[in-house]
Design an enzyme around this catalytic site. Structure first.
Site, short mmCIF file in Angstrom:
data_model
loop_
_atom_site.label_atom_id
_atom_site.label_comp_id
_atom_site.label_asym_id
_atom_site.label_seq_id
_atom_site.Cartn_x
_atom_site.Cartn_y
_atom_site.Cartn_z
N GLU A 1 0.81 -1.22 0.00
CA GLU A 1 0.00 0.00 0.00
C GLU A 1 0.84 1.27 0.00
OE1 GLU A 1 -0.91 -2.70 1.67
OE2 GLU A 1 -3.00 -3.06 1.11
N HIS B 1 -13.01 -5.06 8.44
CA HIS B 1 -12.42 -3.74 8.25
C HIS B 1 -13.38 -2.56 8.39
CE1 HIS B 1 -9.61 -6.57 6.63
NE2 HIS B 1 -10.27 -6.75 5.52
#
Ligand SMILES: Cc1ncc(C[n+]2csc(CCOP(=O)(O)OP(=O)(O)O)c2C)c(N)n1
Ligand SMILES: Cc1ncc(C[n+]2csc(CCOP(=O)(O)OP(=O)(O)O)c2C)c(N)n1
Ligand SMILES: [Mg+2]
Ligand SMILES: [Mg+2]
Lengths: 328, 361, 328, 361
Positions: free
Chosen positions: C60, C127
């Protein structure tokens, strides 16, 4: 009682805990022979050596993760992130893991980890960023930011003994910028308790870190105008000592919050919102927040002086809550 | 009633096994064994392969598959581990109970079970039952720390690799010879945390073994689409540690390779990076039709099914008769069915434990 | 006008911008053949293919950094971080770099980058973390969080055309949980403007994302008691539309702020503090903040229902500002 | 007055050089050259070494040293690059002006200068003058983006490695053959960002060259104390890219190695990881006595001074006479002195530009 600088008080606190508990150890960059960034671990290497002091490569996320793993095993690691500017590199470890392990394991495991870091502008030019507000938002973390040497020593010792992950923010300006009496013996300051550094009846100034010093100077100057400001040193940002704060505001009816971090979304917002919730009826004027305006911290010192909150700004904020025009 | 797992493994090398209370350990749970030292094994694998061990590995793989299928039925959100049993079982079998483990999120239940966790309490997690070890607070892949398992309370991939280095560091710090074993998805080896953790582990020669559970997919992407290097072991040299590749569908090979690395770590010779190549036979999650890959590929790997391969090896060597095999499957099925029934009968999560406490220790 | 789901509106907005400007491209995990997490990029691969859609490894920080580099070259990258829970992995890139480049180069360079991510509890279990408050604190970033399909489309298009780094938060519950009319043509919604989703005279409810829906339901129920709540959908969290908010509070005299993120240190704090600063004299009651209590978000749905703000909680907060006891 | 740098390099290969206005470019500065394509050089280095180039490399090293010493006098916070000139100059010489560069924070001024930045405006930064390119907002290591330099506005190490991959991606996206060159401290290669960036660069075969400016120290730690692997190039295999080591005190060798990698990248053959081993002759910052290392080590490396080595090679080959050399030093000294005088005469930072604007574009 001896008079110690802020950083000497912190180092003394760490050394005492390392002597007391063989499970306390350090992970950090250049914390050995070199004596640490800004000489922030001076003397520890000579006393404790490599078995207690781990010199780390530039791998902050692994340093923090290593600290979590060691803490899970019952050790009491202190991981030093040289400067607050590098805290963004350890967010996953702190937020997704360290903060949530006790809760996520339904209270079975826990993470007695201290993250030590340096923030604020100071004699060293680099890395002034103050990101402490982010961590106040995260359940499971404690956030400590002392101003006075005795508090710094008492709080670092309390942080090391705490069973939870604690972020310990040291202000670089204060490192050798102040010196104060530190009680002898096993001096501990409880996490989660603010301290009234100067009593006053007209207005409460709540401040953190270096800003406490500026608030005290402001209070002195205000006293010459007959305004008695009460200066509350927050000391701990999470959990916040709402009780002490609200009690003060109930007495004074007015609140100014001062921090070096950006005003927008800073801890001043949480404090203002909470105090307004808890002590709305006692507020005689809008709460005023003093923080850095919404610009990245510039590198140049002249520009920094423009953005970082200062004593005239605090005085102006106090005048504002009192409905007076400031001369500054 | 089948023989309990704890009884079963008595005749192997679980004689030091101490079952900690599931509750009530609030200080340094993982530290419970920190001080007592164990002898080390002079460079040789901890335990040599025997027919008994091979059969037990097989039984555990069978159990893993059955548990996994049950979980897939319980929840479309379950991450199936079918086809990867040899890595799951081979990596975590043969460890000492005081060793620390951190299984990858795909298929961790069998690893938890091997540590002594109760199957019904594991199944309670996807079922949302009050008996689950984490009482609903953490995802099902979060292991109960009671058994020297690193808890994985978040969904993000990567940080555990460093945390496993940290538990290894702690064992070294305490001058114990405990070892940490961590399995990692191959996709996860691209995270920065992998690099930093292996840098620390290699630099400090930490007693940790990293096994890459290479199932060749990261969600929808094939390894050829996300790995810049040929072999994952190509990365080991950069961390100053040996990199060893092993057939990840051969449970005996995985077991022996990991055991050798564990023995190295135990002797202070440092970490190892193992790549065990296997295949994810089902979708990323139970409800994923996995339409992004050719059916022939799946079929080719199904022919390499690690459970079947182990079964055939055992039958061929005579270590297992067809009757034994039947009985073994039946017992495993019964064990899972019983655990499932018990889990289902447990009270639902919710009040009085509304999940608002235990934020701070 | 057509009625679109939230996610279809977003995808349509992205597709239109990709057609309009060949410099718009995507970097993300599983955003190609697979169609994206929660099918959040469905159809784009078929139309634009691998030259415009970069399938990324699990890296990421590099994805975000790549986006910054490409934006510096004049491209308009959209980097997808599958879930908000992974934003901690890109903090250095976003905060130390993307946010500060325009300022740090004295206005010479700039970073037209969109970070797209999914938050909140929803049909997909994982999440749920809402970290948007952190980014409001950081100068140089813009933060967008739409609730209504038309806004979602108009704002993603505006985000792509913006010259600054914009974080675009999509709520997973809303993905296919709502459907609404979306204007035809090149529909843009300006960043930085809140929207009154329901007018009312008695109390202002300011909300974000999914909480706008809950606030609207609450307002309907409150109307049965004769309480007319004005529901302000913030849409943009940074920069905050203080004007619209304060104008509403000046009319109603009362404010309830609702968000899914943790209450402590959440954007509700900033809103409460700012409104109290700007509209203190008009406030007839303390501002009430509704947010998730200070616990990590549990995984189990039953437990989640206990912690995530809901309609009865909003109603109770409104009653509180009106000095009434809530029956809920 | 010495000949200006822009004039000087005309006879080399800077004939495409276009000096952008220092101000006034507000959209996609780095993109200015994005569309026009250049021929590529069929696998051979961009330009072969010539005596002229060698002399120019030497001159730039001399200039770098003098500028660095001046900066050390201006500020104790300056990070000295003495001893590392061969890497600084060799990495960034010979690039096209439309190539993108991102120099490491130690010694970037010579790289900025080579792109066309004005020396006095660079020196204005440590002096806190209003003429500095970033007008006091960013650290001195932040390059002016006007010259296709990636700005580095923060003090944290690592993220630029990915940003450099991003500029390379953009060049590919625009079907241009521009290349990005980034120098990285060897200590910084332990950051997770290094791993993720090289993973992307290797996977996508991006036109980027990473040169590790290995000065063997990360602040007070010697490389043996923080690197788990023997050679930094050991890490290249993990990213599917070639790893090349070069004598970092031999400017010609660095230049040729980087140019070869640049040519590879330009042809679409992907990234390269180069390790250039050199030595930091002074402390981490100007005020650092560097008491943490043995004086003999410093002395041994001083004997390898890259400026002296280059000087001797040129003198030996006859490409430089002692008189040329004298004149070259004198000209360089004059150039630095003039720039310094000009910088000092510039107005101080502060009002009217109080640094409160230009947060959003
Ligand atoms: C930091 C982070 N990025 C992305 C994801 C989303 N995600 C969940 S599983 C997965 C694939 C992981 O692949 P691998 O490591 O090979 O494990 P496998 O699923 O194959 O077992 C991804 C990308 C995540 N959970 N964490
Ligand atoms: C993320 C991060 N961690 C730590 C630092 C503190 N720091 C500044 S310079 C430096 C040493 C860097 O070493 P290297 O990459 O070898 O570069 P060198 O200083 O030798 O040129 C460190 C640790 C930093 N700036 N950023
Ligand atoms: Mg995989
Ligand atoms: Mg170095």
């Amino acid at each position: 009682m001896r008079r110690l600088t802020y950083i000497d008080a912190i180092i003394e606190g760490i050394a005492e805990e390392m002597r007391r508990d063989p499970d306390v150890f350090l992970i950090g960059q250049d914390i050995g022979r070199f004596g640490g960034s800004l000489q922030g671990t001076k003397g520890l290497w000579e006393e404790f050596g490599p078995s207690r002091i781990y010199e780390a490569p530039i791998a902050e996320s692994a340093m923090a993760g290593c600290g979590i793993g060691a803490a899970l095993m019952g050790l009491r690691p202190m991981v030093e992130i040289s400067f607050g500017e590098f805290l963004p590199t350890v967010m996953s470890q702190l937020v997704c893991h360290a903060a949530s392990i006790h809760y996520g394991t339904a209270g079975v495991a826990h993470v007695p980890l201290v993250i030590r870091t340096r923030v604020g502008i100071g004699p060293y030019r680099g890395h002034p960023q103050c990101y402490e507000s982010w961590f106040q938002h995260v359940p499971g973390l404690k956030v400590v930011m002392p101003y006075w040497p005795a508090d710094a020593k008492g709080l670092i010792k309390a942080a090391i003994r705490d069973e939870n992950p604690v972020l310990f923010f040291e202000h670089m300006f204060l490192y050798r910028g102040i010196r104060g009496e530190v009680p002898d013996g096993d001096h501990l300051v409880p996490i989660g308790r603010a301290d009234i550094k100067r009593p006053g009846r007209d207005v409460t100034i709540a401040a953190t870190g270096w800003m406490v010093l500026k608030a005290l100077v402001a209070a002195d100057l205000l006293a010459r105008e007959g305004i008695e400001a009460e200066v509350v040193d927050l000391r701990t940002l999470a959990p916040l000592d709402v009780e002490t704060l609200c009690a003060s505001v109930r007495r004074t009816g007015r609140l100014v919050v001062v921090h070096e971090a950006w005003k927008v979304g800073g801890i001043g917002a949480e404090i203002a919102a909470t105090v307004a919730e808890e002590a709305f009826e006692d507020l005689e004027a809008p709460i005023v927040r003093v923080g850095t305006p919404h610009v990245p911290i510039p590198s140049n010192e002249t520009l920094r002086k423009v953005v970082i909150p200062d004593t005239p700004g605090i005085i102006a904020a106090v005048h504002q809550t009192l409905g007076r025009l400031s001369s500054g | 009633m089948t023989e309990s797992f704890l009884d079963r493994r008595e005749h192997l090398f679980y004689h030091w096994f101490v079952r900690l209370s599931d509750y009530g350990c609030n200080v340094g749970v993982l530290a419970s064994f920190a001080v007592d030292k164990r002898p080390s094994w002079g460079g040789k694998p901890f335990e040599m392969m025997t027919p008994e061990i091979h059969r037990e590995l097989y039984r555990l793989m069978v159990l893993s598959r059955l548990v996994d299928r049950a979980c897939c039925e319980l929840s479309v959100h379950w991450f199936p581990s079918e086809g990867e049993e040899a890595v799951l079982v081979g990596s975590f079998y043969g460890l000492r109970p005081d060793d620390v483990i951190a299984p990858h999120y795909r298929g961790p239940f069998i690893a938890f079970y091997m540590r002594g966790a109760a199957l019904d309490r594991l199944l309670a997690s996807p079922l949302g039952k009050a008996t689950s070890y984490t009482r609903g607070r953490a995802p099902a892949h979060c292991g109960p720390p009671h058994f020297n398992i690193i808890p994985w309370v978040s969904g993000d991939l990567g940080p555990i690799i460093s945390i496993a280095a940290g538990t290894a560091l702690a064992c070294r710090y305490k001058q114990s010879d405990r070892v940490t074993v961590h399995t990692i998805g191959e996709g996860t080896t691209n995270r920065g945390d992998f690099h930093e953790a292996l840098t620390l582990a290699g630099l400090w020669k930490l007693p940790v073994v990293y096994v890459v559970q290479n199932n060749q997919y990261a969600i929808s992407l094939h390894i050829s689409e996300f790995m810049p290097c040929k072999e994952i072991t190509d990365r080991a040299a950069g961390y100053g540690m040996p990199g060893v590749a092993v057939d990840g569908n051969d449970v005996a090979a995985v077991f022996e390779t990991v055991q050798e690395a564990v023995a190295r770590a135990r002797q202070g010779l440092g970490p190892t990076l193992i790549e065990a190549r296997t295949y994810r036979l089902r979708g990323h999650w139970a409800g994923d039709p996995a339409a992004y890959r050719p059916p022939e590929e799946v079929e080719a790997w199904r022919a390499q099914d690690p459970v079947v391969r182990c079964q055939q090896a055992l039958l061929a060597s005579g270590a297992l008769t067809p009757e034994d095999d039947k009985a073994l499957w039946a017992a495993a099925e019964e064990e899972v069915a019983e655990a499932l029934a018990k889990a289902k009968a447990a009270p639902d999560l919710g009040t009085p434990d509304a999940g608002l406490n235990e934020v701070y220790a």
